[in-house]
Design an enzyme around this catalytic site. Structure first.
Site, mmCIF file in Angstrom:
data_model
loop_
_atom_site.group_PDB
_atom_site.id
_atom_site.type_symbol
_atom_site.label_atom_id
_atom_site.label_comp_id
_atom_site.label_asym_id
_atom_site.label_seq_id
_atom_site.Cartn_x
_atom_site.Cartn_y
_atom_site.Cartn_z
ATOM 1 N N TYR A 29 1.317 -1.058 0.323
ATOM 2 C CA TYR A 29 -0.126 -0.256 -0.392
ATOM 3 C C TYR A 29 0.827 0.986 -0.016
ATOM 4 O O TYR A 29 0.067 2.660 0.037
ATOM 5 C CB TYR A 29 -1.034 0.315 1.477
ATOM 6 C CG TYR A 29 -1.231 -1.251 1.272
ATOM 7 C CD1 TYR A 29 -2.648 -1.601 0.969
ATOM 8 C CD2 TYR A 29 -1.596 -1.722 3.226
ATOM 9 C CE1 TYR A 29 -3.202 -3.149 1.581
ATOM 10 C CE2 TYR A 29 -1.948 -2.691 3.639
ATOM 11 C CZ TYR A 29 -3.339 -3.747 2.984
ATOM 12 O OH TYR A 29 -3.752 -4.284 3.037
ATOM 13 N N CYS A 52 14.786 -9.982 -4.065
ATOM 14 C CA CYS A 52 14.583 -9.677 -5.766
ATOM 15 C C CYS A 52 13.761 -8.967 -6.240
ATOM 16 O O CYS A 52 12.817 -9.127 -7.507
ATOM 17 C CB CYS A 52 15.066 -10.688 -6.893
ATOM 18 S SG CYS A 52 16.470 -11.913 -5.703
ATOM 19 N N TYR A 82 -1.896 -6.765 10.561
ATOM 20 C CA TYR A 82 -1.591 -7.190 9.130
ATOM 21 C C TYR A 82 -0.339 -7.624 8.927
ATOM 22 O O TYR A 82 0.081 -6.486 7.339
ATOM 23 C CB TYR A 82 -2.100 -5.903 8.314
ATOM 24 C CG TYR A 82 -3.806 -6.002 8.362
ATOM 25 C CD1 TYR A 82 -4.295 -6.783 8.295
ATOM 26 C CD2 TYR A 82 -4.105 -4.495 9.347
ATOM 27 C CE1 TYR A 82 -5.926 -7.155 8.083
ATOM 28 C CE2 TYR A 82 -5.964 -5.250 9.574
ATOM 29 C CZ TYR A 82 -6.631 -5.750 9.119
ATOM 30 O OH TYR A 82 -7.323 -6.133 9.245
HETATM 31 C C1 LIG Z 1 -10.494 -6.335 8.296
HETATM 32 C C2 LIG Z 1 -11.952 -6.922 9.215
HETATM 33 C C3 LIG Z 1 -12.522 -5.963 10.194
HETATM 34 C C4 LIG Z 1 -11.251 -5.243 10.673
HETATM 35 O O1 LIG Z 1 -10.718 -3.994 10.868
HETATM 36 P P1 LIG Z 1 -9.995 -3.559 11.058
HETATM 37 O O2 LIG Z 1 -9.087 -1.856 10.716
HETATM 38 O O3 LIG Z 1 -8.173 -4.131 11.842
HETATM 39 O O4 LIG Z 1 -10.589 -3.252 12.022
HETATM 40 C C5 LIG Z 1 -13.581 -6.422 10.419
HETATM 41 N N1 LIG Z 1 -14.059 -6.513 10.498
HETATM 42 C C6 LIG Z 1 -14.324 -6.998 8.278
HETATM 43 C C7 LIG Z 1 -15.841 -7.896 8.072
HETATM 44 C C8 LIG Z 1 -13.352 -7.604 8.117
HETATM 45 O O5 LIG Z 1 -12.996 -7.853 6.891
#
Ligand SMILES: *Cc1c(COP(=O)(O)O)cnc(C)c1O
Length: 419
Positions: A315, A342, A371
């Site tokens: 990102y 690489c 993440y």
């Molecule tokens: C990824 C996700 C979350 C968590 O999102 P954050 O930004 O880490 O708080 C919650 N609910 C769903 C459905 C998701 O896909």
């Protein structure tokens, strides 16, 4: 602060980070228990005045020890796969606090979740609803559901992590959803419990959440008029964290803004935070292997790479970088921090102001708790790195470093190639 300097050396709580590096080598992920608990507590406190459940988004960080620590605080889980359900159960989650999201749930995953008895499925399409009804019938069960609606609000975040716009693949258009709710209510093996929305991630303003909530409350009232009663409003996750200079809202501010609407309708609020619980509780520790100058550019080539921490490459995400040991002098230069992979995209930071450093010195890539490890891969046949949890003056290895043997586990060379 869980990560702070003492005598010019970066500590995690009461442990000097260089000491962990000496014992287990680099790179590795490092988490602070204290900071993790702070993350959970801000949600617990936000939910004291209304009925609420925290369903931690397992995909943000799914290490068993991290999950265990969170579930001990009466939180449940937001899962997006059978694998995450397995992890959550292994870490002792209460199935009655598990919600299951995702646009592509398989029949096998549905069956697994129905057998363990989760709180609800967040259904993302009409076809999925039909399949779920069918699977539940086979098991002689009723599948509890919410429908994930797409409120069509712009969370003003990175497009890859924005999920609530009508052109996204997630959920059902909120205007189309009453039709689907009616259909669901007719289904013999479906029990309608809630409305779900999740508009995106790393959202730093409160207004998109409130806009989405308003639309959901309107929907809930309309459904009530049709005799479809809603018990749960699952507002999703997505509250951002400070990577650089962002000033995200607190969970309590969000709850404060919608609590009267929640109470009035006698709803239970489900929140699905991921990043805002674990993001700032973790760092990634890496060592400078080489320094190199090309034209006027300085490169710090480190032993951690995009396969370990993908966010910068994926990102263009910003992570603050701190030296583990501070220098006497305060000269900073601009450097690119790059990994050994690489690919030109393999960087952790570009044109970053850092001290003049030498090979062998350690860097902390901050705000890497969410993440981070969960997005790691074995690209370039790099073993996955270990994870460490610190509590006060103690540290615990919560995942071993992978070995070369781990890399080839499960692979087979067919007989004919052995001749
Ligand atoms: C990824 C996700 C979350 C968590 O999102 P954050 O930004 O880490 O708080 C919650 N609910 C769903 C459905 C998701 O896909």
């Amino acid at each position: 602060m869980a990560f702070s300097y003492c005598n010019k050396e970066l500590y995690c709580e009461g442990v000097p980070i260089s000491k962990i590096a000496q014992e287990i080598g680099t790179p590795f992920y490092l988490y602070s228990y204290e900071e993790l608990m702070k993350g959970v507590k801000k949600y617990k406190e936000a939910l004291t005045e209304i009925k609420g459940i925290i369903c931690y988004a397992v995909k943000a960080n799914s290490n068993l020890a991290i999950l265990r620590a969170i579930f001990r605080e009466e939180a449940g889980a937001d899962i997006v796969s059978g694998g995450e359900l397995f992890r959550a159960l292994r870490a002792g989650v209460d199935p009655k606090r598990v919600v299951f999201a995702g646009v592509g749930k398989t029949e096998k995953e549905m069956e697994y979740a129905l057998r363990v008895g989760i709180l609800m499925f967040n259904v993302e399409s009409e076809e999925e609803l039909e399949v779920l009804n069918h699977v539940a019938k086979k098991l002689n069960k009723k599948a509890p559901i919410a429908i994930r609606v797409n409120p069509d609000v712009d969370p003003e975040t990175h497009p890859y992590i924005s999920t609530g716009l009508k052109e996204s693949k997630f959920g059902i258009d909120i205007r189309e959803s009453p039709k689907v709710y009616k259909k669901a209510k007719q289904m013999e093996n479906i029990e309608v419990l809630g409305v779900h929305c999740h508009i995106g991630s790393q959202i730093t303003k409160i207004s998109p959440f409130i806009d989405a909530a308003k639309r959901v409350f309107e929907l809930i009232d309309n459904l009530n008029n049709e005799n479809i009663s809603i018990k749960y409003f699952d507002i999703g996750g997505g509250i951002g964290i400070t990577y650089k200079d962002e000033n995200p809202p607190k969970p309590s501010e969000l709850v404060e803004a919608i609590k009267e609407d929640i109470k009035k309708r006698n709803l239970t609020l489900i929140m699905e935070p991921g990043r805002s619980i674990v993001g700032n509780a973790g760092i990634f520790v890496t060592k400078i292997l080489y320094t190199k100058k090309k034209d006027k550019k300085t490169f710090y080539i480190v032993d951690g790479a995009m396969n370990d921490l993908a966010r910068p490459a994926l990102y263009g995400a910003y992570h603050e970088i701190k030296p583990i040991n501070l220098k006497e002098e305060h000269i900073t230069i601009k450097a690119d921090v790059v990994g050994p992979i690489c690919e030109t995209g393999d960087f952790l930071a570009k044109e970053r102001g850092l001290p003049i450093m030498e090979k062998g010195e350690l860097l902390a890539i901050m705000s890497a708790g969410a993440y981070g490890f969960t997005m790691a891969s074995n690209y370039n046949s790099r073993p996955k790195v270990p994870e460490v949890l610190v509590k006060d003056k103690e540290w615990f290895l919560i995942r071993e470093r992978e070995t070369y043997e781990d890399l080839v586990r499960g692979e087979r060379i067919p007989e004919f190639l052995l001749e």
